[in-house]
Design a protein around this motif. Structure first.
Motif, mmCIF file in Angstrom:
data_model
loop_
_atom_site.group_PDB
_atom_site.id
_atom_site.type_symbol
_atom_site.label_atom_id
_atom_site.label_comp_id
_atom_site.label_asym_id
_atom_site.label_seq_id
_atom_site.Cartn_x
_atom_site.Cartn_y
_atom_site.Cartn_z
ATOM 1 N N LYS A 46 -9.736 1.774 -9.183
ATOM 2 C CA LYS A 46 -10.223 1.879 -7.808
ATOM 3 C C LYS A 46 -11.337 2.926 -7.761
ATOM 4 C CE LYS A 46 -7.884 1.813 -3.349
ATOM 5 N NZ LYS A 46 -6.682 2.282 -2.668
ATOM 6 N N ARG B 157 -8.727 1.952 10.048
ATOM 7 C CA ARG B 157 -9.538 3.152 10.295
ATOM 8 C C ARG B 157 -10.766 2.827 11.135
ATOM 9 N NH1 ARG B 157 -9.156 7.066 4.939
ATOM 10 N NH2 ARG B 157 -6.977 6.609 4.487
ATOM 11 N N PHE C 63 -11.496 -1.000 5.200
ATOM 12 C CA PHE C 63 -10.369 -0.312 5.852
ATOM 13 C C PHE C 63 -10.362 -0.683 7.338
ATOM 14 C CE2 PHE C 63 -9.214 3.609 3.055
ATOM 15 C CZ PHE C 63 -9.318 2.866 1.898
ATOM 16 N N ASN D 24 -3.555 5.378 -3.415
ATOM 17 C CA ASN D 24 -4.737 6.239 -3.297
ATOM 18 C C ASN D 24 -4.239 7.673 -3.489
ATOM 19 O OD1 ASN D 24 -3.943 7.374 -0.731
ATOM 20 N ND2 ASN D 24 -4.678 5.512 0.273
ATOM 21 N N ASP E 251 0.853 -1.191 0.000
ATOM 22 C CA ASP E 251 0.000 0.000 0.000
ATOM 23 C C ASP E 251 0.891 1.245 0.000
ATOM 24 O OD1 ASP E 251 -2.561 1.150 0.120
ATOM 25 O OD2 ASP E 251 -2.501 1.319 2.297
ATOM 26 N N ALA F 18 -7.714 -3.704 3.797
ATOM 27 C CA ALA F 18 -6.880 -2.499 3.629
ATOM 28 C C ALA F 18 -6.751 -1.779 4.968
ATOM 29 C CB ALA F 18 -7.513 -1.592 2.587
ATOM 30 N N ARG G 83 -2.398 -2.209 9.681
ATOM 31 C CA ARG G 83 -1.385 -1.406 10.376
ATOM 32 C C ARG G 83 -0.234 -2.213 10.963
ATOM 33 N NH1 ARG G 83 -4.927 3.048 11.862
ATOM 34 N NH2 ARG G 83 -5.530 3.821 9.801
HETATM 35 C C1 E4P Z 1 -6.379 1.044 0.578
HETATM 36 O O1 E4P Z 1 -6.256 0.711 -0.583
HETATM 37 C C2 E4P Z 1 -5.875 2.300 1.139
HETATM 38 O O2 E4P Z 1 -4.870 2.821 0.285
HETATM 39 C C3 E4P Z 1 -5.220 2.153 2.465
HETATM 40 O O3 E4P Z 1 -5.065 0.835 2.910
HETATM 41 C C4 E4P Z 1 -5.602 3.161 3.482
HETATM 42 O O4 E4P Z 1 -4.870 2.935 4.649
HETATM 43 P P1 E4P Z 1 -4.680 4.014 5.801
HETATM 44 O O5 E4P Z 1 -5.872 3.960 6.686
HETATM 45 O O6 E4P Z 1 -3.435 3.572 6.505
HETATM 46 O O7 E4P Z 1 -4.531 5.367 5.121
#
Ligand code: E4P
Length: 218
Positions: free
Chosen positions: A87, A136, A133, A28, A6, A167, A170
């Protein structure tokens, strides 16, 4: 399980690819901006550079939020390489765009998924991947891994071909628990992939083997 990185950082993509375990890349707009890549021409050139490094699965995100704009951008993005996966954000026009693109055989990754209902909609529209995600969600005291479990179960119930792409991963426990649950893909920073290498018993065991070998060969 597929491993995606990522990032939009070319050195990190090269390093992960060289390890031999990389199946794709997710980017992204924030990750592109972090690398200082701005302007459509530069953004397209950067996606091309990423496609030149990896074998497949390069997620390139649209910026438009209306159906026509998303389709127009998608058609530009897929011209870069057949490795591109478009995406698309989980919004109403995004679902329509996914339906249209999938009917044309264009691969999509539905991003910004935060609920099972959103994942169900994206799968019905024919998304190739959905990106829940998890980090998040954890940030707002919601169990991100529980969402992965729910989506995997729903997709299994109906045989959806959409792949679950965990996604916002962490740390290594996120990755390992995604593997236990049966997520098809994880995307994470390079440091999460390389952290999988580490174990103190591996380090001390190797040090002992090498020391014993050296003693025996004196
Ligand atoms: C997914 O494709 C996103 O690019 C990504 O995993 C977002 O991660 P983050 O919450 O660490 O910004």
């Amino acid at each position: 399980m597929k491993f995606f990185i990522d990032t939009a950082n070319l050195d990190e993509i090269r390093e992960a690819y060289a390890l031999g375990v990389l199946d794709g890349v997710t980017t992204n707009p924030s990750l592109m901006a972090k690398e200082g890549i701005t302007g459509q021409k530069n953004i397209i050139a950067h996606y091309k550079a990423i496609c030149d490094i990896v074998d497949d699965n390069v997620s390139a995100e649209v910026i438009s939020t209306d159906y026509d704009g998303m389709i127009k951008e998608a058609m530009e993005l897929v011209k870069i390489s057949d490795k591109i996966v478009v995406k698309i954000p989980m919004i109403k026009d995004g679902v329509k765009a996914i339906k249209h693109l999938s009917s044309k055989g264009i691969r999509t990754n539905c991003t910004l998924i935060f609920s099972a209902g959103q994942a169900l909609l994206a799968a019905k529209a024919g998304a190739s991947y959905v990106s829940p995600f998890i980090g998040r969600l954890d940030d707002i005291s919601f169990d991100g891994l529980q969402l992965i479990e729910q989506i995997v179960e729903i997709y299994d119930n109906y045989g959806f071909e959409t792949e679950v792409l965990a996604a916002s991963v962490r740390h290594t426990m996120h990755l390992i628990q995604c593997a236990e649950i049966g997520s098809d893909v994880v995307t994470c920073p390079l440091k999460v992939i390389t952290a999988l290498l580490n174990h103190p018993l591996t380090d001390s065991g190797l040090a002992t083997f090498l020391a014993d070998h050296a003693k025996g060969n004196k």
